[in-house]
Design a protein around this motif. Structure first.
Motif, short mmCIF file in Angstrom:
data_model
loop_
_atom_site.label_atom_id
_atom_site.label_comp_id
_atom_site.label_asym_id
_atom_site.label_seq_id
_atom_site.Cartn_x
_atom_site.Cartn_y
_atom_site.Cartn_z
N ARG A 164 0.83 -1.20 0.00
CA ARG A 164 0.00 0.00 0.00
C ARG A 164 0.87 1.26 0.00
NH1 ARG A 164 -1.96 -0.06 5.07
NH2 ARG A 164 -4.09 -0.80 4.73
N ALA A 165 1.89 1.30 0.85
CA ALA A 165 2.76 2.47 0.92
C ALA A 165 3.47 2.71 -0.41
CB ALA A 165 3.79 2.29 2.05
N PHE A 166 3.90 1.64 -1.05
CA PHE A 166 4.56 1.74 -2.34
C PHE A 166 3.61 2.30 -3.40
CE2 PHE A 166 5.43 -0.30 -6.48
CZ PHE A 166 6.68 0.23 -6.74
N VAL A 167 2.39 1.76 -3.44
CA VAL A 167 1.40 2.23 -4.42
C VAL A 167 1.11 3.71 -4.20
CG1 VAL A 167 -1.03 2.06 -5.10
CG2 VAL A 167 0.35 -0.02 -4.85
N ARG A 168 0.93 4.11 -2.97
CA ARG A 168 0.62 5.52 -2.71
C ARG A 168 1.77 6.44 -3.12
NH1 ARG A 168 -3.49 6.69 2.18
NH2 ARG A 168 -4.94 4.97 1.79
N ARG A 169 2.98 5.94 -3.04
CA ARG A 169 4.12 6.77 -3.42
C ARG A 169 4.25 6.89 -4.93
NH1 ARG A 169 9.37 5.31 -4.10
NH2 ARG A 169 9.08 3.33 -3.01
N VAL A 170 4.20 5.76 -5.64
CA VAL A 170 4.46 5.83 -7.08
C VAL A 170 3.22 6.21 -7.89
CG1 VAL A 170 6.39 4.21 -6.92
CG2 VAL A 170 4.12 3.34 -7.47
N TRP A 171 2.02 6.09 -7.28
CA TRP A 171 0.79 6.53 -7.95
C TRP A 171 0.40 7.94 -7.53
CZ3 TRP A 171 1.41 1.60 -9.34
CH2 TRP A 171 0.71 1.12 -10.45
N ASP A 172 1.28 8.64 -6.84
CA ASP A 172 0.94 9.97 -6.34
C ASP A 172 0.58 10.93 -7.47
OD1 ASP A 172 0.90 11.98 -4.12
OD2 ASP A 172 2.46 12.87 -5.35
N LYS A 173 1.34 10.90 -8.56
CA LYS A 173 1.07 11.84 -9.66
C LYS A 173 -0.27 11.55 -10.33
CE LYS A 173 3.00 13.73 -13.94
NZ LYS A 173 4.14 13.72 -14.89
N PRO A 174 -0.55 10.30 -10.75
CA PRO A 174 -1.87 10.05 -11.35
C PRO A 174 -3.03 10.41 -10.41
CG PRO A 174 -0.42 8.18 -11.74
CD PRO A 174 0.30 9.10 -10.79
N MET A 175 -2.86 10.15 -9.12
CA MET A 175 -3.91 10.50 -8.17
C MET A 175 -4.05 12.02 -8.07
SD MET A 175 -6.25 9.36 -6.03
CE MET A 175 -5.87 7.69 -5.48
N ALA A 176 -2.93 12.72 -7.98
CA ALA A 176 -2.97 14.17 -7.79
C ALA A 176 -3.47 14.90 -9.03
CB ALA A 176 -1.58 14.68 -7.41
N THR A 177 -3.19 14.36 -10.22
CA THR A 177 -3.59 15.03 -11.46
C THR A 177 -5.00 14.69 -11.89
OG1 THR A 177 -2.52 13.28 -12.76
CG2 THR A 177 -1.22 15.25 -12.31
N GLY A 178 -5.69 13.89 -11.10
CA GLY A 178 -7.11 13.64 -11.37
C GLY A 178 -7.39 12.60 -12.43
N THR A 179 -6.46 11.66 -12.64
CA THR A 179 -6.70 10.59 -13.61
C THR A 179 -8.04 9.92 -13.33
OG1 THR A 179 -4.34 10.14 -13.93
CG2 THR A 179 -5.87 8.34 -14.44
N GLY A 180 -8.87 9.84 -14.36
CA GLY A 180 -10.16 9.18 -14.24
C GLY A 180 -11.30 10.07 -13.79
#
Length: 252
Positions: A164-180
């Motif tokens: 979970r910690a890894f996903v939150r770190r490397v997916w930070d940009k897609p999450m922050a930029t509003g993907t989806g």
């Protein structure tokens, strides 16, 4: 709505935990080079202890070895889905439909491949010579699959908290930029056609070229009485999405 990964998550995790209790995995693959072991340590915050597991996660079937990334990809897909779903639930009070829309985009092969490129994963994937010569290191299919396999390996070795910690770190940009956050192009086209009293769009596979590990698909989409658009992608789904987007740009 119950998603495919949700239905399969529990048996998948149960399978892995049973396997984790086995006293010895057996040395079935060659060790990774020092530069890749260093890369994995930097990427995940700790040196790999089950080296064969990580070798498996980085190995494409073109290597002709006893194990490749497919089993770990199966697991990592479910772990990624759970990690992103939990994150979305925590961050947003949106309705289920909006959450599902974002989830599907954030765990899509295209997003997984983009994340893989961002973390410089391609040069560490183990590919056979022909697959590498055919551009396998830039294939969305391969990059997305290996990205999920790495998440699966991290889960097996260190558990869900680390994954979970890894996903939150490397997916930070897609999450922050509003993907989806915006409607999927195919859904948008479907609604546009209905709103304009047109028949539903029809997708046609025009061509499939290249070897399996680096295939290219060309798809056309037609709304009768309006027009057609076409696009190419590394999967049929990607090509359909791009064709829908192109149609909306031309006629929407």
């Amino acid at each position: 709505m119950v998603h495919r990964w949700q239905r399969q998550l529990v048996p998948a995790l149960d399978l892995v935990h049973r396997g984790a209790l086995e006293p010895h995995r057996g040395h079935v693959l060659s060790a990774l080079p020092p530069e890749t072991l260093g890369y994995l340590a930097d990427l995940t915050g700790g040196a790999p202890t089950l080296v064969d597991l990580w070798t498996e996660a980085l190995t494409h079937g073109s290597m002709g070895e006893a194990r490749d990334y497919q089993r770990l990809e199966f697991l990592g897909d479910r772990v990624l889905g759970l990690a992103i779903a939990e994150w979305l639930h925590e961050k947003s009070d949106a309705a289920e439909g909006k959450l599902s829309q974002r989830l599907n985009a954030l765990v899509s092969r295209e997003t997984c491949a983009d994340v893989a490129r961002h973390i410089a994963l391609p040069s560490h994937i183990r590919l056979g010579k022909q697959a590498r010569d055919d551009g396998g290191t830039q294939s969305d299919n391969i990059l997305g699959d290996v990205m999920e396999a790495l998440i699966g390996a991290l889960f097996v070795e260190r558990g869900f908290d680390a994954a979970r910690a890894f996903v939150r770190r490397v997916w930070d940009k897609p999450m922050a930029t509003g993907t989806g956050q915006r409607k999927h192009p195919k859904a948008a086209l479907q609604e546009w056609a209905a709103g304009n009293r047109r028949k539903p769009p029809v997708y046609t596979l025009v061509a499939r070229e290249g070897p399996d590990h680096a295939a290219r698909f060309t798809v056309s989409v037609e709304v009768k009485g309006v027009g057609t658009a076409s696009a190419t992608g590394s999967s049929k789904q990607e090509a359909e999405t791009s064709a829908a987007r192109a149609f909306m740009q031309d006629f929407g």
